[in-house]
Design an enzyme around this catalytic site. Structure first.
Site, PDB file in Angstrom:
ATOM      1  N   GLY A  15       0.837  -1.196   0.000  1.00 57.32           N
ATOM      2  CA  GLY A  15       0.000   0.000   0.000  1.00 57.32           C
ATOM      3  C   GLY A  15       0.873   1.247   0.000  1.00 57.32           C
ATOM      4  O   GLY A  15       2.069   1.180  -0.287  1.00 57.32           O
ATOM      5  N   PHE A 117     -12.274  19.887   5.670  1.00 57.97           N
ATOM      6  CA  PHE A 117     -12.446  18.551   6.211  1.00 57.97           C
ATOM      7  C   PHE A 117     -12.682  18.672   7.719  1.00 57.97           C
ATOM      8  O   PHE A 117     -12.392  19.713   8.319  1.00 57.97           O
ATOM      9  CB  PHE A 117     -11.175  17.716   5.965  1.00 57.97           C
ATOM     10  CG  PHE A 117     -11.415  16.473   5.171  1.00 57.97           C
ATOM     11  CD1 PHE A 117     -11.627  16.544   3.808  1.00 57.97           C
ATOM     12  CD2 PHE A 117     -11.427  15.215   5.783  1.00 57.97           C
ATOM     13  CE1 PHE A 117     -11.844  15.390   3.071  1.00 57.97           C
ATOM     14  CE2 PHE A 117     -11.636  14.065   5.044  1.00 57.97           C
ATOM     15  CZ  PHE A 117     -11.847  14.150   3.695  1.00 57.97           C
ATOM     16  N   GLN A 237     -11.160   4.025  15.197  1.00 55.84           N
ATOM     17  CA  GLN A 237     -12.044   5.086  14.708  1.00 55.84           C
ATOM     18  C   GLN A 237     -13.272   4.539  13.994  1.00 55.84           C
ATOM     19  O   GLN A 237     -13.147   3.709  13.097  1.00 55.84           O
ATOM     20  CB  GLN A 237     -11.278   5.983  13.738  1.00 55.84           C
ATOM     21  CG  GLN A 237     -12.137   7.101  13.163  1.00 55.84           C
ATOM     22  CD  GLN A 237     -11.297   8.163  12.489  1.00 55.84           C
ATOM     23  OE1 GLN A 237     -10.917   8.011  11.331  1.00 55.84           O
ATOM     24  NE2 GLN A 237     -10.972   9.209  13.206  1.00 55.84           N
ATOM     25  N   HIS A 239     -15.944   5.820  11.563  1.00 52.21           N
ATOM     26  CA  HIS A 239     -16.209   6.957  10.672  1.00 52.21           C
ATOM     27  C   HIS A 239     -17.720   7.205  10.673  1.00 52.21           C
ATOM     28  O   HIS A 239     -18.496   6.254  10.590  1.00 52.21           O
ATOM     29  CB  HIS A 239     -15.720   6.627   9.263  1.00 52.21           C
ATOM     30  CG  HIS A 239     -15.707   7.795   8.339  1.00 52.21           C
ATOM     31  ND1 HIS A 239     -16.867   8.379   7.863  1.00 52.21           N
ATOM     32  CD2 HIS A 239     -14.686   8.495   7.791  1.00 52.21           C
ATOM     33  CE1 HIS A 239     -16.537   9.388   7.070  1.00 52.21           C
ATOM     34  NE2 HIS A 239     -15.226   9.478   7.005  1.00 52.21           N
ATOM     35  N   LEU A 249     -17.519   3.505   2.742  1.00 53.63           N
ATOM     36  CA  LEU A 249     -17.298   4.867   3.190  1.00 53.63           C
ATOM     37  C   LEU A 249     -17.929   5.915   2.278  1.00 53.63           C
ATOM     38  O   LEU A 249     -17.844   5.824   1.055  1.00 53.63           O
ATOM     39  CB  LEU A 249     -15.785   5.113   3.243  1.00 53.63           C
ATOM     40  CG  LEU A 249     -15.388   6.354   4.011  1.00 53.63           C
ATOM     41  CD1 LEU A 249     -15.688   6.168   5.480  1.00 53.63           C
ATOM     42  CD2 LEU A 249     -13.921   6.630   3.806  1.00 53.63           C
ATOM     43  N   THR A 251     -17.099   9.745   1.928  1.00 53.24           N
ATOM     44  CA  THR A 251     -16.040  10.635   2.405  1.00 53.24           C
ATOM     45  C   THR A 251     -16.577  11.831   3.183  1.00 53.24           C
ATOM     46  O   THR A 251     -17.625  12.383   2.877  1.00 53.24           O
ATOM     47  CB  THR A 251     -15.175  11.149   1.242  1.00 53.24           C
ATOM     48  OG1 THR A 251     -14.249  12.114   1.759  1.00 53.24           O
ATOM     49  CG2 THR A 251     -16.001  11.839   0.170  1.00 53.24           C
ATOM     50  N   GLU A 252     -15.764  12.206   4.184  1.00 46.93           N
ATOM     51  CA  GLU A 252     -16.002  13.440   4.919  1.00 46.93           C
ATOM     52  C   GLU A 252     -15.956  14.626   3.959  1.00 46.93           C
ATOM     53  O   GLU A 252     -16.522  15.685   4.231  1.00 46.93           O
ATOM     54  CB  GLU A 252     -14.849  13.558   5.917  1.00 46.93           C
ATOM     55  CG  GLU A 252     -15.061  14.426   7.083  1.00 46.93           C
ATOM     56  CD  GLU A 252     -13.960  14.138   8.104  1.00 46.93           C
ATOM     57  OE1 GLU A 252     -13.863  12.989   8.579  1.00 46.93           O
ATOM     58  OE2 GLU A 252     -13.198  15.047   8.400  1.00 46.93           O
ATOM     59  N   ARG A 283     -14.160  13.165  13.754  1.00 47.31           N
ATOM     60  CA  ARG A 283     -14.975  11.981  13.488  1.00 47.31           C
ATOM     61  C   ARG A 283     -15.570  11.339  14.735  1.00 47.31           C
ATOM     62  O   ARG A 283     -16.710  10.885  14.720  1.00 47.31           O
ATOM     63  CB  ARG A 283     -14.145  10.952  12.723  1.00 47.31           C
ATOM     64  CG  ARG A 283     -13.860  11.423  11.318  1.00 47.31           C
ATOM     65  CD  ARG A 283     -12.978  10.465  10.568  1.00 47.31           C
ATOM     66  NE  ARG A 283     -12.791  10.947   9.203  1.00 47.31           N
ATOM     67  CZ  ARG A 283     -11.927  10.432   8.345  1.00 47.31           C
ATOM     68  NH1 ARG A 283     -11.161   9.410   8.710  1.00 47.31           N
ATOM     69  NH2 ARG A 283     -11.818  10.913   7.138  1.00 47.31           N
ATOM     70  N   HIS A 370     -13.479   2.045  10.882  1.00 45.05           N
ATOM     71  CA  HIS A 370     -12.735   2.628   9.768  1.00 45.05           C
ATOM     72  C   HIS A 370     -11.223   2.584   9.911  1.00 45.05           C
ATOM     73  O   HIS A 370     -10.519   2.269   8.962  1.00 45.05           O
ATOM     74  CB  HIS A 370     -13.191   4.077   9.600  1.00 45.05           C
ATOM     75  CG  HIS A 370     -12.579   4.793   8.445  1.00 45.05           C
ATOM     76  ND1 HIS A 370     -12.656   4.313   7.162  1.00 45.05           N
ATOM     77  CD2 HIS A 370     -11.888   5.952   8.368  1.00 45.05           C
ATOM     78  CE1 HIS A 370     -12.030   5.152   6.344  1.00 45.05           C
ATOM     79  NE2 HIS A 370     -11.545   6.136   7.043  1.00 45.05           N
ATOM     80  N   ARG A 412      -8.002   9.987  14.924  1.00 44.89           N
ATOM     81  CA  ARG A 412      -7.281  10.529  13.770  1.00 44.89           C
ATOM     82  C   ARG A 412      -8.134  11.570  13.050  1.00 44.89           C
ATOM     83  O   ARG A 412      -9.332  11.384  12.868  1.00 44.89           O
ATOM     84  CB  ARG A 412      -6.947   9.401  12.790  1.00 44.89           C
ATOM     85  CG  ARG A 412      -6.300   9.896  11.520  1.00 44.89           C
ATOM     86  CD  ARG A 412      -5.832   8.781  10.619  1.00 44.89           C
ATOM     87  NE  ARG A 412      -6.886   7.990  10.024  1.00 44.89           N
ATOM     88  CZ  ARG A 412      -7.674   8.399   9.024  1.00 44.89           C
ATOM     89  NH1 ARG A 412      -7.549   9.609   8.539  1.00 44.89           N
ATOM     90  NH2 ARG A 412      -8.597   7.590   8.531  1.00 44.89           N
ATOM     91  N   SER A 417      -4.305  10.171   7.503  1.00 44.52           N
ATOM     92  CA  SER A 417      -3.802   8.808   7.262  1.00 44.52           C
ATOM     93  C   SER A 417      -2.974   8.775   5.985  1.00 44.52           C
ATOM     94  O   SER A 417      -1.915   8.152   5.936  1.00 44.52           O
ATOM     95  CB  SER A 417      -4.949   7.813   7.159  1.00 44.52           C
ATOM     96  OG  SER A 417      -5.824   8.194   6.126  1.00 44.52           O
ATOM     97  N   LEU A 418      -3.446   9.470   4.946  1.00 41.98           N
ATOM     98  CA  LEU A 418      -2.665   9.492   3.704  1.00 41.98           C
ATOM     99  C   LEU A 418      -1.349  10.236   3.919  1.00 41.98           C
ATOM    100  O   LEU A 418      -0.310   9.868   3.381  1.00 41.98           O
ATOM    101  CB  LEU A 418      -3.483  10.122   2.569  1.00 41.98           C
ATOM    102  CG  LEU A 418      -4.653   9.267   2.061  1.00 41.98           C
ATOM    103  CD1 LEU A 418      -5.456  10.004   0.991  1.00 41.98           C
ATOM    104  CD2 LEU A 418      -4.173   7.927   1.513  1.00 41.98           C
TER     105      LEU A 418
END
Lengths: 597, 235
Positions: A15, A117, A237, A239, A249, A251-252, A283, A370, A412, A417-418
């Site tokens: 990943g 976000f 977490q 989400h 998911l 997305t936020e 979140r 999540h 988080r 995370s990315l």
């Protein structure tokens, strides 16, 4: 006997974190990336909304604000030295991705576009700030593709569809891993000076999750069995917006573009819980708000879900009330086309899985398991640290969701995370290559694969009284119900006992497929064993922490307790017995205070 | 409701050739075909082999033939295909076991396209991003959606007829870079695609476009690559 390969550095996982580690390690060390799937299948590709960096491409933003937001988001459990490091690296990390070719969306001036976000704020006004750099709602997909492409360009060695089974340690140092080649069933020993685990998360322990089937906690489980501790495992977490029942998911970024949450009375409820940023609170807070609405009878039709509403008329009405504007200062006004352009994949998911068109209809959503904040303890260079004094385990590294640096603490922030995988993947790769320069290869044990072979044999020789599919469902149900968004002593005790019972019953499963080629039944059973080990640590850690903080919310201890619990949890496996310990949180610039959005 | 699913089975360690097995399971109209496969594997026959991961159409693992057409099993619901379902591996790639095919040749073709940004000039001196207008970005947006699931390539009659053809997915990848204003490798890629096994093998059957689970207009993208080859222009 097993085939033996030798590399300076071996990375487990293809990943974002694994590819970044592989890319950077291979610049100066002979490196291999082994992955149980083709790397482009990795779960980084499912990340949607964005990657955060204080680029300030639309409005003023600073790494200091990003740091504070992350610390606050973490409910003060994140280590501030690591958070500061990540937020300072963020700008260069995102620009590097652009230089690598990542097709970010663009501002009218041609710069990288950014969107609001949850929990991303202008620290002076408290208002949302546009910090999430995005490529539509497939930012993770583009990061995964771009990093894989760069690895191909730089001729990184890949072992595609090899499942890691074991970590080899010799004289207290890393010496390699054992893996099975899925297409042949052959065992391989990868002899290495440095080993980087980047195996991702373990959300598959929960019934409703956004996580891929592949998210079975392989890295944490393998290392835990070898006596490496796991950190802050109680923090998982949920989400707020998963597609009802499926957990996929949404997305936020949808709320970033103006969507709001609506309860069964047709009311927008988030202003009650987060008066300033409302639907863009972090979140844990939004998930608890949804749960509270449901518990108090305000779910849709009394059921356990609420609506997410991105219909232009709704968005425009509330945007006007909130005084939301476009980057140029004009009032935020969206159309159906905006929705299609900004969140095309979400529109597609809703149409396919719900038969709902978000442009004209409401999206039924519920919180979905999540992201794992906890994991393999590391320092900011990706080195695995094994005790309260942060003693480094020589040659062992971890990065990404499987690791706990800790930059996410108890909760988080979206898009971090990315950022985490790119920043810490890179540094783990660099540090591992540097380590390999001076380290020697440890001598491999006589039969490095014996433990793996024994694990497989056990799965083949069970009585067959039990079935993995059923055991797995039992685990997922109890973990979601009893170690979920709200927790209490009694329920968590039930869950812990249930998981321990499942571990015993797991000995009675048998694998019917006796073949070697793509024996996915055997592999799935082995993965389930990892999930059970991880679930036990999660339940135990959650039961042990007698306070509420971030993603860990206890009905019986509803408040944060900094006096007794401003510390990381560590759990060790000492010959089958679990032992709990702690280590201090690194606090540099921001003293803990009440967390209000 | 009762769902009858007929699945192609082939175990190279036991079978000399493939055959079909039929299973009847209890399911729901909103179940994904992947859920039905999981149920068969979990409750009836653990040896059934297929790839899957994200289960919502993003990772590209589970392309297969469902009632004769290429789909992702996780993005196809029982309500879309009915309660009599036939599932087979995709065509044109060697079956390794049951629904699993050898993806090696597919990724080899991908790699032939120089699938990475080619731009030997250093990034801007201020260290910031290379500029690209929203219009320039939109030019190749469509082909950035590709998840490399192979549904297109393995639905293409030209690819079935000649496995040396790079196939639609590879051309989609080439398109993504050829029309990226930051990229300078267009001529190299167009040269590769102008060879025998390149775009000349596309006979616009449109199977690829119909098969794409990401709704990429693949035939159109291939057409744009062909046009660029002829005109030498990239707009």
């Amino acid at each position: 006997m097993a085939k033996v390969h030798q590399f300076d550095v071996v990375v487990i996982g293809g990943g974002g974190a694994g590819l970044m580690a592989g890319l950077y390690a291979s610049k100066s060390a002979k490196t291999a990336v082994i992955s149980k799937m083709y790397p482009t299948r990795s779960h980084t590709g499912a990340a949607q909304g964005g990657i955060s960096a204080a680029l300030g491409n639309y409005e003023e933003d600073k790494p200091e604000w990003h740091m504070y937001d992350t610390v606050k988001g973490s409910d003060y459990l994140g280590d501030q030295d690591a958070i500061e490091f990540m937020c300072n690296e963020a700008i260069d990390a995102v620009l590097e991705l652009e230089h690598m070719g990542l097709p970010f969306d663009r501002t009218p001036e041609g710069r990288i576009s950014q969107r609001p976000f949850g929990g991303h704020t202008n620290n002076e006004t408290g208002k949302p700030v546009r910090r999430a750099a995005h490529a539509a709602d497939r930012t993770g997909h583009m990061i995964l593709q771009t990093l894989y492409q760069q690895c191909l360009k730089n001729k990184v060695n890949f072992f595609d569809e090899y499942q890691v089974l074991d970590f080899i340690m010799v004289n207290g140092k890393a010496a390699g891993v054992v893996a099975v080649e899925l297409s042949t069933g052959e065992l391989h020993t990868i002899h290495a000076k440095a080993v980087i685990f980047a195996t991702g998360g373990y959300g598959r322990i929960f019934e409703v999750t956004s996580n891929a089937y592949a998210y079975t906690g392989d890295g944490p489980a393998i290392l835990f069995r070898h006596g490496i501790p796991l950190e802050d495992m109680e923090f998982f977490q949920f989400h707020p917006t998963g597609i009802y029942k499926l957990g996929i998911l949404i997305t936020e970024g949808a709320r970033g573009e103006g969507a709001v949450l609506i309860n069964g009375n047709g009311e927008r409820f988030m202003p009650k819980y987060a008066p300033t940023v409302k639907d863009l609170a972090s979140r844990d807070i939004v998930s608890r708000a949804i749960y509270t609405e449901i518990k108090e009878g305000r779910g849709i039709g009394g059921k356990n879900f609420v609506y997410l509403d991105i219909r232009p008329e709704t968005v425009n009405k509330f945007a006007a009330m909130d005084g939301r504007t476009n980057p140029d200062g004009s009032p935020l006004l969206i159309t159906g086309d905006t929705v299609l352009q900004k969140i095309p994949d979400i529109v597609d998911f809703c149409r396919v899985y719900l038969g709902v068109d978000p442009v004209t209809q409401l999206m039924p959503t519920q919180p979905t398991a999540h992201y794992a904040m906890g994991g393999i303890p590391t320092n900011k260079f990706g080195e695995v640290v094994i005790d309260d004094k942060n003693t480094v385990f020589p040659g062992l590294f971890a990065a990404g969701e499987c690791a706990c640096v800790s930059v996410h603490g108890a909760n988080r922030l979206g898009t971090n995370s990315l950022l985490d995988i790119v920043v810490f993947g890179k540094h783990a790769g660099l540090r591992a290559a540097e380590y390999a320069k001076t380290a020697e290869f440890e001598k491999l044990p006589e039969d490095a694969e014996s433990a793996s072979r024994a694990e497989f044999d056990a799965l083949r020789k069970g009585s067959g009284k039990e079935n993995v599919y059923d055991l797995s469902n039992e685990m997922k149900q109890v973990m979601f119900a009893d170690v979920g968004i709200y927790r209490n002593e009694k329920d968590m005790q039930t869950a812990l006992e249930k998981v321990r019972e499942l571990k015993v019953r797991f000995k009675d499963v048998t694998v019917s497929d006796t073949g070697k080629i793509f024996n996915t039944e055997l592999l799935n059973a082995w993965e389930f064993g990892n999930l059970l080990d991880v679930a036990e640590v999660i339940a135990l850690s959650a039961l042990n922490r007698k306070e509420s903080r971030g993603g860990h919310s206890r009905e019986d201890f509803p408040d944060r307790d900094d006096k007794n619990w401003l510390k990381h949890s560590l759990v060790w496996n000492r010959n089958g017995k679990l032992e709990i310990g702690y280590k201090p949180v690194v606090i540099t610039k921001h003293q803990p205070k009440a967390r209000v959005y | 409701m009762e769902i009858t699913i007929k699945i192609f089975r082939y175990d190279p360690e036991k079978d000399t050739r493939g055959h079909y097995e039929t299973y009847v399971v209890e399911g729901d109209t909103n179940d994904r075909v992947l859920d039905v496969l999981e149920l068969v594997k979990g409750k009836t026959d653990g040896s059934l082999a297929f790839r899957r991961s994200c289960a919502h159409g993003i990772c590209g693992s589970d392309a297969m033939r469902i009632n004769g057409r290429n789909h992702l099993a996780c993005k196809t619901l029982v309500r879309d295909v009915g309660t009599n379902i036939t599932v087979e591996p995709v065509l044109g790639l060697k079956v390794q076991k049951d629904l699993i095919v050898d993806m090696g040749p597919f990724f080899d073709n991908y790699k032939m396209m120089l699938p990475y940004l080619i731009n030997e000039n250093p990034p801007p001196a201020d260290g910031k991003e290379r500029l690209q207008s929203p219009e320039q970005r939109a030019r190749f947006d469509e082909t950035t959606k590709c998840i490399l699931c192979a549904a297109c390539t393995t639905s293409c009659p030209s690819y079935w007829a000649n496995g040396d053809y790079y196939g639609p997915a590879a051309i989609v990848t080439a398109h993504r870079f050829i029309f990226d204003s930051r990229d300078e490798g267009a001529s190299q890629r167009l040269h590769i695609l102008s060879e025998t096994d390149g775009t000349a093998r596309c006979h616009t059957a449109y199977n690829c476009t119909e098969a794409c689970p990401r709704d990429i207009k693949i035939t159109k993208a291939i057409g744009e690559v062909k046009m660029a080859m002829v005109t030498g222009k990239l707009d």
